[in-house]
Scaffold this active site. Structure first.
Site, PDB file in Angstrom:
ATOM      1  CB  SER A 106      -0.967   0.019   1.173  1.00 41.77           C
ATOM      2  OG  SER A 106      -2.141  -0.663   0.816  1.00 41.77           O
ATOM      3  CD  GLN A 167      -9.124 -12.178   4.016  1.00 40.53           C
ATOM      4  OE1 GLN A 167      -8.082 -12.805   4.175  1.00 40.53           O
ATOM      5  NE2 GLN A 167      -9.161 -10.860   3.969  1.00 40.53           N
ATOM      6  CB  THR A 170      -2.724 -20.483   4.150  1.00 42.85           C
ATOM      7  OG1 THR A 170      -2.810 -19.388   5.080  1.00 42.85           O
ATOM      8  CG2 THR A 170      -1.295 -20.567   3.616  1.00 42.85           C
ATOM      9  CE1 TYR A 206      -5.259   2.214   4.239  1.00 42.13           C
ATOM     10  CE2 TYR A 206      -5.680   0.043   3.336  1.00 42.13           C
ATOM     11  CZ  TYR A 206      -4.895   1.173   3.419  1.00 42.13           C
ATOM     12  OH  TYR A 206      -3.744   1.261   2.674  1.00 42.13           O
ATOM     13  CG  ASN A 208      -6.749  -2.548  -0.221  1.00 36.71           C
ATOM     14  OD1 ASN A 208      -5.726  -1.901  -0.186  1.00 36.71           O
ATOM     15  ND2 ASN A 208      -7.045  -3.479   0.681  1.00 36.71           N
ATOM     16  N   GLY A 343       2.715  -0.806   4.235  1.00 41.32           N
ATOM     17  CA  GLY A 343       1.914  -1.748   3.475  1.00 41.32           C
ATOM     18  C   GLY A 343       2.217  -3.188   3.799  1.00 41.32           C
ATOM     19  CB  THR A 345       1.273  -8.737   0.041  1.00 44.74           C
ATOM     20  OG1 THR A 345       2.031  -9.694   0.799  1.00 44.74           O
ATOM     21  CG2 THR A 345       2.209  -7.816  -0.731  1.00 44.74           C
TER      22      THR A 345
END
Length: 400
Positions: A106, A167, A170, A206, A208, A343, A345
């Site tokens: 970011s 989202q 993993t 916030y 993106n 930022g 990732t």
């Protein structure tokens, strides 16, 4: 380790996936919101303490659990100290380089916001023009959302990175999400599938999504991809030879430390990833030297006229501890205020760049998180405090 004036042996990484100066929303793609106000107050103090900085950087590895970390401190534009710790490549044991490249996540937003403000200065549109007037039909309720509200995260729009399509767990990310290609319109469609969090201008959250829209506005107004405008107006102008804005390229070109996830079956190298999921919210790759040159030029008035720089540094009251302006945040250290961005990732790549407004002191850093010791943020705080104070604080500041 490599630092200015000294070299030591590499160390095996121990500890955490560092959260890169962001406590809220760790795991969001493109980045999390800056956390300001956590480090205390006081006047900025004098010279750089190289030994204290070495120790603070070592702490990010030994206590914080990162696999590698690098940092640079400048005084009035000149490098006063730089260092790198940890292991840059598990397969070879190679040390990381203090001059290496890394994903800035970011921090990309600060570049994009600068270009948007340049276009405002050229009279292409106004900060209080609506999204609807610039991107008709892009988002529901766009007539009530302004460009300013995109840049300072008061639009209320849903963050597309919170959608289940992005989202993912993993295992799914490693198998599929890591390589999935996205267009800005697809990312926007994910956000539009959710109701806003609040009416525009009535809160702060916030998202993106705001910067995907900002990139689309740059393209609509100039006729060029937002990357081309950032390159022409900032990267080429300042000679930032280590900075790039990939579209779909998965690798980091040039020298760089690898990033790993600590999984039950052993470490997994996640250095390479499809960056389009981050778009204008966070695709950038850079170096500590380039980030230092960019932020110094920005705060020094070389990229924006004074009135627009003042707009950029006006924080949204609703941002609370985040103290977020237009693509830039205010951080309070034990030795005074600093401005910049950070930022993550969400997959181990973390970065930050902050400077005093007078240009005296600046710190740029990258941390590749690995194991979660719970001390990642604390050790990064110590590194920041040491950089701005010229020494390590006697006691750690509370994290809130």
């Amino acid at each position: 380790m490599r630092t200015a004036g000294r070299r030591g042996g590499s160390r095996t990484a121990r500890g955490v996936r560092v959260i890169a100066l962001a406590l809220a929303g760790a795991g969001l793609v493109g980045v999390t919101a800056p956390t300001a106000g956590a480090l205390g107050t006081g006047p900025h103090r004098g010279g750089v303490d190289a030994r204290a900085l070495d120790e603070a950087l070592e702490g990010v590895i030994e206590t914080g659990g990162a696999s590698s970390s690098l940092a640079r401190v400048t005084e009035y534009g000149r490098t006063a100290w730089k260092g790198a710790e940890g292991v840059g490549d598990f397969s070879t044991g190679a040390e990381p380089s203090a001059n290496g490249r890394f994903r800035i996540a970011s921090v990309t937003k600060t570049f994009v916001a600068t270009v948007v403000l340049q276009l405002v200065g050229e009279g292409r549109f106004g900060l209080d023009d609506s999204v609807e007037s610039l991107l008709p039909g892009a988002v529901p309720g766009g007539a009530a959302i302004t460009v300013r509200q995109l840049l300072n995260h008061t639009s209320g729009l849903f963050d597309y990175t919170d959608d289940p399509a992005v989202q993912v767990d993993t295992e799914t990310w490693l198998r599929e999400g890591r390589w999935r290609s996205w267009t800005p319109r697809q990312l926007l469609a994910l956000a539009n599938g959710h109701p806003p969090h609040f009416p525009p201008g009535t809160g702060w959250r916030y998202a993106n999504t705001n910067y995907v829209l900002a990139g689309m506005i740059v393209e609509r107004v100039t006729g060029h991809d937002w990357r081309r405008e950032v390159e022409r107006r900032i990267i080429d102008r300042l000679g930032l030879t280590g900075t790039s804005l990939p579209v779909h390229a998965t690798a980091i070109r040039g020298p760089h430390a690898h990033t790993y996830l600590d999984l039950p079956g052993g470490p997994v190298d996640v250095t390479e990833m499809e960056p389009s999921e981050m778009d204008a919210a966070g695709v950038g790759i850079s170096t500590s030297a380039d980030l230092a040159a960019f932020l110094r030029a920005l705060l020094g008035g070389r990229l924006l006229p004074a009135p627009l720089l003042a707009e950029m540094l006006t924080v949204a009251p609703a941002s609370g501890a985040g103290q977020y302006g237009l693509g830039i945040g205010r951080l309070t250290t034990p030795c005074g205020e600093a401005w910049g961005n950070n930022g993550s990732t969400g997959h181990g790549h973390n970065s930050a760049v902050y400077a005093t407004l007078d240009g005296r002191r600046l710190v740029a850093l990258s941390t590749n998180g690995y194991r979660d010791t719970g001390q990642g943020w604390n050790t990064t705080q110590k590194l920041l405090a040491t950089a701005f104070c010229g020494r390590q604080p006697a006691t750690a500041a509370p994290t809130g």
